[in-house]
Write an enzyme that holds these catalytic residues in place. Structure first.
Site, mmCIF file in Angstrom:
data_model
loop_
_atom_site.group_PDB
_atom_site.id
_atom_site.type_symbol
_atom_site.label_atom_id
_atom_site.label_comp_id
_atom_site.label_asym_id
_atom_site.label_seq_id
_atom_site.Cartn_x
_atom_site.Cartn_y
_atom_site.Cartn_z
ATOM 1 N N TYR A 176 0.831 -1.210 0.000
ATOM 2 C CA TYR A 176 0.000 0.000 0.000
ATOM 3 C C TYR A 176 0.860 1.253 0.000
ATOM 4 O O TYR A 176 0.605 2.208 -0.738
ATOM 5 C CB TYR A 176 -0.917 -0.017 1.221
ATOM 6 C CG TYR A 176 -1.983 1.045 1.202
ATOM 7 C CD1 TYR A 176 -3.221 0.793 0.618
ATOM 8 C CD2 TYR A 176 -1.761 2.301 1.762
ATOM 9 C CE1 TYR A 176 -4.206 1.761 0.591
ATOM 10 C CE2 TYR A 176 -2.740 3.277 1.734
ATOM 11 C CZ TYR A 176 -3.956 2.998 1.154
ATOM 12 O OH TYR A 176 -4.927 3.968 1.122
ATOM 13 N N TYR A 180 2.894 4.078 -4.708
ATOM 14 C CA TYR A 180 3.019 5.402 -5.324
ATOM 15 C C TYR A 180 3.621 5.331 -6.724
ATOM 16 O O TYR A 180 3.270 6.096 -7.617
ATOM 17 C CB TYR A 180 3.891 6.311 -4.456
ATOM 18 C CG TYR A 180 5.348 6.206 -4.797
ATOM 19 C CD1 TYR A 180 5.978 7.143 -5.603
ATOM 20 C CD2 TYR A 180 6.095 5.100 -4.378
ATOM 21 C CE1 TYR A 180 7.310 7.001 -5.953
ATOM 22 C CE2 TYR A 180 7.416 4.962 -4.725
ATOM 23 C CZ TYR A 180 8.014 5.919 -5.509
ATOM 24 O OH TYR A 180 9.321 5.762 -5.864
#
EC number: 3.1.21.-
Length: 315
Positions: A176, A180
């Site tokens: 998670y 990015y």
């Protein structure tokens, strides 16, 4: 996944490395580097960061997956302000190491991503902090997946900008935070927002370094890393660079044998995945059988693969 826009390089007649195909000597060996910008490269980078973060968590007894948010009073800008997180991590370091000598200071590796809410576009931070867990952790709620989430007045006092909550560091939470790389490429400007996410890691403590220092022999003798579910994953580039620098002779042996075998297996699996993806794409189109260009086929396969990896990384 393999880079779709590799940077080609080679040697010219005088032996210098050049990147222009016109200047590369055909008599000398040529090679290619991943561009690190295309969809496959970005996804590989995100996956490697997640693996390194998970490995880092295995080297410490205490780790947390922390979320830092802003309340209305402290939301002074709709843009991420790096100084807010920077001051927080410095205050945490100072609090934990106050009065300790340089030799006895507690290392505090971290990986952080700042992003914006999908609906509200509100800035917030997700942080993996290793070798730390607050003593005053209080149960807050349980997620739909059954994972316990905690809160802490100790952390809240150090953050000062709003609410905080934290859970455990797992491969999922590591993915998670590492997502990015794929997200920034997929949406260009962080979905419909015109601000980019921020990603950073601790400078003094490279993520995954302690793990590869301990397990480099097993890792490079196999030619892959073993994930929590028992599946095999490629060795992150950082691990390879570390091994090449610290064990150059063994690296040459690995590069000549194990790496070649791993590459062949990966290419075989990639071809199989491409065929499966293309078959799924044809089925999705209702079995329509009209000619597709090579570019259309490649884009169809990439979109299908990207969607699968987005789901895996929880994008």
């Amino acid at each position: 996944m393999h880079c779709i826009r590799p940077i080609k390089a080679g040697f010219n007649a005088t032996g210098d490395i050049v990147y222009s195909s016109k200047k590369i000597s055909k008599e000398l060996a040529s090679f290619a580097f991943p561009c690190r910008k295309c969809i496959p490269c970005r996804l590989n980078m995100a996956r490697e960061k997640a693996i390194r973060a998970y490995h880092e968590s295995q080297m410490w007894d205490d780790n947390i997956f922390l979320t830092l948010t802003y309340d209305d009073e402290h939301l002074k800008s709709d843009r991420l302000q790096w100084i807010d997180f920077d001051l927080f991590i410095k205050r945490l370091n100072e609090k934990l190491n106050r009065g300790l000598s340089k030799e006895n200071r507690r290392p505090l590796p971290y990986m952080v991503t700042g992003e914006y809410g999908d609906k509200t576009k509100r800035p917030h931070w997700h942080v993996l902090i290793f070798n730390f867990r607050p003593d005053d952790a209080k149960k807050h709620y349980v997620t739909e997946l059954g994972e316990q989430v905690y809160t802490s007045e100790f952390i809240r006092d150090l953050w000062t900008h709003g609410n905080i909550e934290f859970g455990s560091v797992t491969l999922d939470s590591a993915s998670y935070v590492a997502r990015y790389a794929a997200k920034k490429l997929a949406h260009g400007n962080d979905q419909d927002h015109d601000y980019h996410p921020i990603h950073n890691t601790s400078k003094k403590h490279a993520i995954g370094k302690k793990w590869i220092e301990k397990y480099h022999e097993q890792t490079f003798s196999r030619g892959y890393v073993v994930l929590p579910n028992g599946s095999q994953g490629p060795i992150p580039r950082y691990y390879q660079d570390w091994y090449k620098k610290n064990h150059p002779e063994k690296w040459m042996e690995y590069d000549a044998k194990v790496k070649l075998k791993s590459k062949e297996l990966a290419e075989m699996q990639s071809r199989k995945d491409q065929l499966d993806d293309f078959a799924n794409f044809i089925n999705y189109r209702g079995g329509t059988n009209y000619p597709l260009s090579r570019t259309q086929v490649k884009l169809a396969i990439l979109k299908s693969k990207f969607k699968q990896l987005q789901e895996k990384l929880k994008l």
